[in-house]
Write a protein that holds these residues in place. Sequence first.
Motif, PDB file in Angstrom:
ATOM      1  N   ASN A 164       0.952  -1.319   0.565  1.00 28.67           N
ATOM      2  CA  ASN A 164      -0.101  -0.255   0.054  1.00 28.67           C
ATOM      3  C   ASN A 164       0.749   1.243  -0.308  1.00 28.67           C
ATOM      4  O   ASN A 164       0.090   2.582  -0.261  1.00 28.67           O
ATOM      5  CB  ASN A 164      -0.800   0.207   0.757  1.00 28.67           C
ATOM      6  N   ASN A 165       1.637   1.309   0.519  1.00 21.87           N
ATOM      7  CA  ASN A 165       3.070   2.640   0.647  1.00 21.87           C
ATOM      8  C   ASN A 165       3.399   2.700   0.055  1.00 21.87           C
ATOM      9  O   ASN A 165       4.649   3.798  -0.432  1.00 21.87           O
ATOM     10  CB  ASN A 165       3.595   2.382   2.391  1.00 21.87           C
ATOM     11  N   PHE A 166       4.184   1.318  -1.362  1.00 25.27           N
ATOM     12  CA  PHE A 166       5.235   1.540  -2.119  1.00 25.27           C
ATOM     13  C   PHE A 166       4.593   2.587  -3.299  1.00 25.27           C
ATOM     14  O   PHE A 166       3.613   2.795  -3.841  1.00 25.27           O
ATOM     15  CB  PHE A 166       4.704  -0.213  -3.075  1.00 25.27           C
ATOM     16  N   ALA A 167       5.299   3.501  -3.539  1.00 26.94           N
ATOM     17  CA  ALA A 167       5.082   4.681  -4.424  1.00 26.94           C
ATOM     18  C   ALA A 167       6.614   4.880  -5.084  1.00 26.94           C
ATOM     19  O   ALA A 167       7.097   6.024  -4.703  1.00 26.94           O
ATOM     20  CB  ALA A 167       5.010   5.721  -4.013  1.00 26.94           C
ATOM     21  N   ALA A 205       1.811   6.621  -6.293  1.00 25.48           N
ATOM     22  CA  ALA A 205       1.239   5.780  -5.461  1.00 25.48           C
ATOM     23  C   ALA A 205       0.669   4.626  -6.509  1.00 25.48           C
ATOM     24  O   ALA A 205      -0.956   4.986  -7.125  1.00 25.48           O
ATOM     25  CB  ALA A 205       0.410   6.257  -4.825  1.00 25.48           C
ATOM     26  N   VAL A 206       1.497   3.975  -6.115  1.00 27.76           N
ATOM     27  CA  VAL A 206       0.695   2.046  -7.132  1.00 27.76           C
ATOM     28  C   VAL A 206       0.625   0.628  -6.265  1.00 27.76           C
ATOM     29  O   VAL A 206       0.605  -0.001  -6.442  1.00 27.76           O
ATOM     30  CB  VAL A 206       2.001   1.654  -8.119  1.00 27.76           C
ATOM     31  N   GLY A 207       1.092   1.529  -5.307  1.00 23.53           N
ATOM     32  CA  GLY A 207       0.705   0.308  -3.623  1.00 23.53           C
ATOM     33  C   GLY A 207       0.221  -0.539  -3.909  1.00 23.53           C
ATOM     34  O   GLY A 207      -1.082  -1.662  -3.536  1.00 23.53           O
ATOM     35  N   SER A 208      -0.981   0.781  -3.807  1.00 28.38           N
ATOM     36  CA  SER A 208      -2.970  -0.230  -3.517  1.00 28.38           C
ATOM     37  C   SER A 208      -2.829  -0.872  -4.540  1.00 28.38           C
ATOM     38  O   SER A 208      -4.423  -1.987  -4.659  1.00 28.38           O
ATOM     39  CB  SER A 208      -3.677   1.398  -3.113  1.00 28.38           C
ATOM     40  N   PHE A 209      -2.475  -0.411  -5.593  1.00 22.90           N
ATOM     41  CA  PHE A 209      -3.097  -1.020  -6.867  1.00 22.90           C
ATOM     42  C   PHE A 209      -2.264  -2.785  -7.399  1.00 22.90           C
ATOM     43  O   PHE A 209      -3.055  -3.629  -7.289  1.00 22.90           O
ATOM     44  CB  PHE A 209      -2.701   0.008  -8.055  1.00 22.90           C
ATOM     45  N   LEU A 210      -1.034  -2.704  -6.171  1.00 28.45           N
ATOM     46  CA  LEU A 210      -0.391  -3.873  -6.395  1.00 28.45           C
ATOM     47  C   LEU A 210      -1.039  -4.871  -5.785  1.00 28.45           C
ATOM     48  O   LEU A 210      -1.395  -6.100  -5.830  1.00 28.45           O
ATOM     49  CB  LEU A 210       0.732  -4.204  -5.947  1.00 28.45           C
TER      50      LEU A 210
END
Length: 122
Positions: free
Chosen positions: A53-56, A61-66
């Motif tokens: 979720n916090n991966f950007a 901000a692609v974390g929530s997508f992943l």
Amino acid sequence: MTGFKNFILRGNLIDLAVAFIIGTAFAAVVTAFTEMLLSAIAKVLGGKEPDFNNFAPGDIAVGSFLTALVAFLILAAVVYFFVVTPYVAAKERFFPSPEPGTPEDVKLLQEIRDLLATRPQV
């Protein structure tokens, strides 16, 4: 009222309602399975549950997508291997596909054609 009665009793509405109820219950099972699988992954990784979720990277901000993508892939795998595959096997076992070949009506038409071809021309 007759049209409404036919609509209600036609069966499609009942089938849809049953599918919705079963789908909702199955979603809870798959969600629990996904959580269990993520916990197992966390144990393998040393107690840290995978959370993107916090991966950007690059402030995108692609974390929530992943996270949603991983959950979807787990859900799709569960549905395929535990629902679709057994359903197809059971369907083929109890309702086998007709053997390939020429259908009876086509055979009859071919016989008629052959008989007409052997008739003397007038």
